[in-house]
Design an enzyme around this catalytic site. Structure first.
Site, PDB file in Angstrom:
ATOM      1  N   GLU A 200      -8.069  -1.770   2.431  1.00 30.27           N
ATOM      2  CA  GLU A 200      -7.606  -1.856   3.826  1.00 30.27           C
ATOM      3  C   GLU A 200      -6.831  -0.605   4.240  1.00 30.27           C
ATOM      4  O   GLU A 200      -5.669  -0.684   4.675  1.00 30.27           O
ATOM      5  CB  GLU A 200      -6.787  -3.134   4.056  1.00 30.27           C
TER       6      GLU A 200
ATOM      7  N   GLU B 193     -13.139  -9.662   0.567  1.00 32.28           N
ATOM      8  CA  GLU B 193     -12.091 -10.646   0.912  1.00 32.28           C
ATOM      9  C   GLU B 193     -12.646 -11.541   1.999  1.00 32.28           C
ATOM     10  O   GLU B 193     -13.018 -11.052   3.082  1.00 32.28           O
ATOM     11  CB  GLU B 193     -10.805  -9.961   1.382  1.00 32.28           C
TER      12      GLU B 193
HETATM   13  O1  AHR Z   1      -5.712 -11.625   0.368  1.00 35.99           O
HETATM   14  C1  AHR Z   1      -4.469 -11.371   0.934  1.00 35.99           C
HETATM   15  C2  AHR Z   1      -4.392 -10.004   1.621  1.00 35.99           C
HETATM   16  O2  AHR Z   1      -5.238  -9.997   2.726  1.00 35.99           O
HETATM   17  C3  AHR Z   1      -4.833  -8.827   0.817  1.00 35.99           C
HETATM   18  O3  AHR Z   1      -3.844  -8.341  -0.012  1.00 35.99           O
HETATM   19  C4  AHR Z   1      -5.172  -7.830   1.866  1.00 35.99           C
HETATM   20  O4  AHR Z   1      -6.156  -6.923   1.451  1.00 35.99           O
HETATM   21  C5  AHR Z   1      -5.606  -8.685   3.034  1.00 35.99           C
HETATM   22  O5  AHR Z   1      -5.000  -8.286   4.216  1.00 35.99           O
END
Ligand code: AHR
Length: 508
Positions: A175, A306
């Site tokens: 991110e 994710e």
């Molecule tokens: O999964 C939780 C968080 O969500 C992670 O650390 C991040 O990459 C995302 O914003």
């Protein structure tokens, strides 16, 4: 009860559904690593070298193909050298993203690779671009994978591991548009090329490098990475700078300020959630379209590393720990995501639900006091879908109108399906997203004789039903007897709010 027909040509297999779309994610966040996977060698909780035995045993039932670690946002704060060597001498740090707690680095590289070996999962290590150096990243890969007497291989040996590990997957930051450095797409694209250049393939270990991709529908981010992905640099990997580009998307019924309650929700929240879960298909289509323009041969994979539900934390828990319950609703969010991943098997090379234990849409919840372990409804969807791992996708053509409900101005399909075939069998997945109405589907099965079948169903008396130490099997799959022969193939009853898998034996 309505009935529509789904045509499946069993003799026309499509692209392989990589088992890696069933990947997982374990971050140094709340009780995922500490308390979830890692209890330490001196714990009363049964463990092997500090890793919880019951968690490993349960997860082995899912045939976890890969595990992403150490983050997430944590990855861009993590300095791997702090997590090697004697545990009592490891430096500590502040985990500023997640609860502002002190991290003692007792779970580091060796412990993670040990965990992967216990799980039978391939490691997906996420490197630090936001606050780490190119040298640091390069040396981590050398430490993990080099077999000769290089400085990092020697350091690894000094820490008790002679043989190198295999490292198939490596993430170039996380991110970067947010917690990973607040960068522009173009700035990150340059950094990704720079860092990836020094993630070297030592010996026979070829690393699949994953550039940190877009937030949800930021198609411009994907385009910026695709523009540079195929360029070859001096001394670089002939496959290009990176082989995968990630994308993150979370499902919630509210917004980032009030995400929605994990268990206290109503039918409207249920349908809004289903609408938001369907958005994954829209996002994958959008990112695939961008990627197709630069890479029509699908050499670069889309890595949804994710995904999952994100609810408000359970009352009384640390807001930075992201601990949430998991109901039948979460299970159906997962099953519809997998249908999308199966349909886009030609482009999606990996996906990782967030996160495996005690964080967000977990497979397993552990009680911090008693240590009791509960399998969530989401766990059961992963288990019911193991037959899709590395199977060939099968197109599912619907004849007739899929029932819909109007949600947020959109007609949201109440039925989601996908299918695959492998080793003389086929697996059909059917999610009935309607909270109240049962339905049935005729499977028009063409191209092979169905010599046998069996089915399982996951449902519950209410949409809010979840598992707890007192009721560990409130949501658990059972044999489904609502499947019968039909002139076209099979007819399958789908209870309201249910997930069904039908396994076919084929006489090809
Ligand atoms: O999964 C939780 C968080 O969500 C992670 O650390 C991040 O990459 C995302 O914003």
């Amino acid at each position: 009860m309505s009935s529509l027909t789904a045509v499946i040509n069993l003799d026309l297999p499509g692209p392989t559904i990589s088992r890696h779309v069933y990947g997982h994610f374990a971050e140094h966040l709340g009780r995922c690593i500490y308390g979830g996977f890692w209890v330490g060698e001196d714990s009363e909780v049964p463990n092997v070298r500090g890793i919880r035995s019951d968690v490993v045993e349960a997860l082995r039932g899912l045939k976890i193909p890969n595990l992403r670690w150490p983050g997430g946002c944590f990855a861009d704060d993590y300095h791997w050298r702090d997590g090697i060597g004697p545990r009592d001498q490891r430096p500590r740090m502040v985990n500023s993203h997640w609860g502002d707690v002190v991290e003692d680095n007792s779970f580091g590289t060796h412990e993670f690779m040990d965990l992967c070996e216990m799980l039978g999962a391939e490691p997906y290590v996420n490197g630090n671009v936001g606050s780490g150096t190119v040298r640091e990243m390069s040396e981590w890969v050398e430490y993990l994978t080099r077999s000769d007497d290089s400085p990092m291989a020697d350091l690894r040996r000094a820490n008790g591991r002679d043989e190198p590990w295999r490292l198939p997957f490596f993430g170039i930051g996380n991110e970067p548009w947010g917690c990973g450095g607040n960068m522009s797409a173009e700035h990150y694209a340059d950094l990704a090329r720079q860092y990836a250049t020094y993630v070297r393939n030592h010996g026979g270990n070829a690393v699949y490098k994953i550039a940190a991709g877009a937030n949800a529908d930021d198609y411009a981010w994907t385009e910026a990475l695709m523009k540079v992905s195929q360029k070859l640099g001096c001394g670089c990997d002939p496959r290009g700078f990176f082989q995968g580009i990630s994308m993150h998307y979370y499902t919630m019924s509210g917004d980032w300020s009030v995400k929605g309650h994990a268990t206290a929700f109503d039918t409207d929240d249920w349908y809004v959630t289903m609408r938001r879960a369907h958005k994954m298909e829209e996002l994958v289509r959008g990112h695939s379209n961008v990627m197709d323009a630069y890479d029509p041969e699908h050499r670069i994979g889309l890595v949804v590393d994710e995904w999952g539900t994100w609810w408000d934390v359970e009352e009384g828990t640390n807001p930075g720990f992201l601990y949430q319950q998991n109901t039948l609703r979460d299970a159906l969010v997962a099953s519809t995501h997998f249908d999308t991943f199966h349909r886009y098997a030609h482009r999606i090379s990996m996906a990782n639900i967030a996160q495996t234990v005690n964080v967000l849409q977990a497979m397993i919840l552990t009680d911090p006091d008693s240590g009791a372990l509960v399998l969530t409804p989401t766990y059961h969807v992963f288990e019911m879908n193991t037959g899709h791992h590395d199977a060939s996708s099968l197109a599912v053509h619907v004849k007739g109108e899929v029932p819909t409900r109007e949600v947020e101005g959109k007609a949201v399909p109440m039925l989601s399906m996908s299918a695959s075939t492998k080793d003389g069998t086929a697996l059909v997945s059917l999610s009935n997203l309607d909270a109240d109405a049962p339905t049935s589907v005729v499977l028009d099965l063409r191209g092979a004789a169905v010599t046998g079948f069996d089915a399982r169903v996951l449902t519950a008396p209410t949409i809010q039903t979840h598992n707890s130490p007192d009721h560990p099997d409130a949501v658990a799959p059972v044999v489904h007897d609502g499947v019968r022969r039909h002139a076209l193939g099979l007819e399958v009853d789908l209870p309201a709010r249910s997930y069904t898998t039908v396994r076919l034996e084929l006489g090809l």
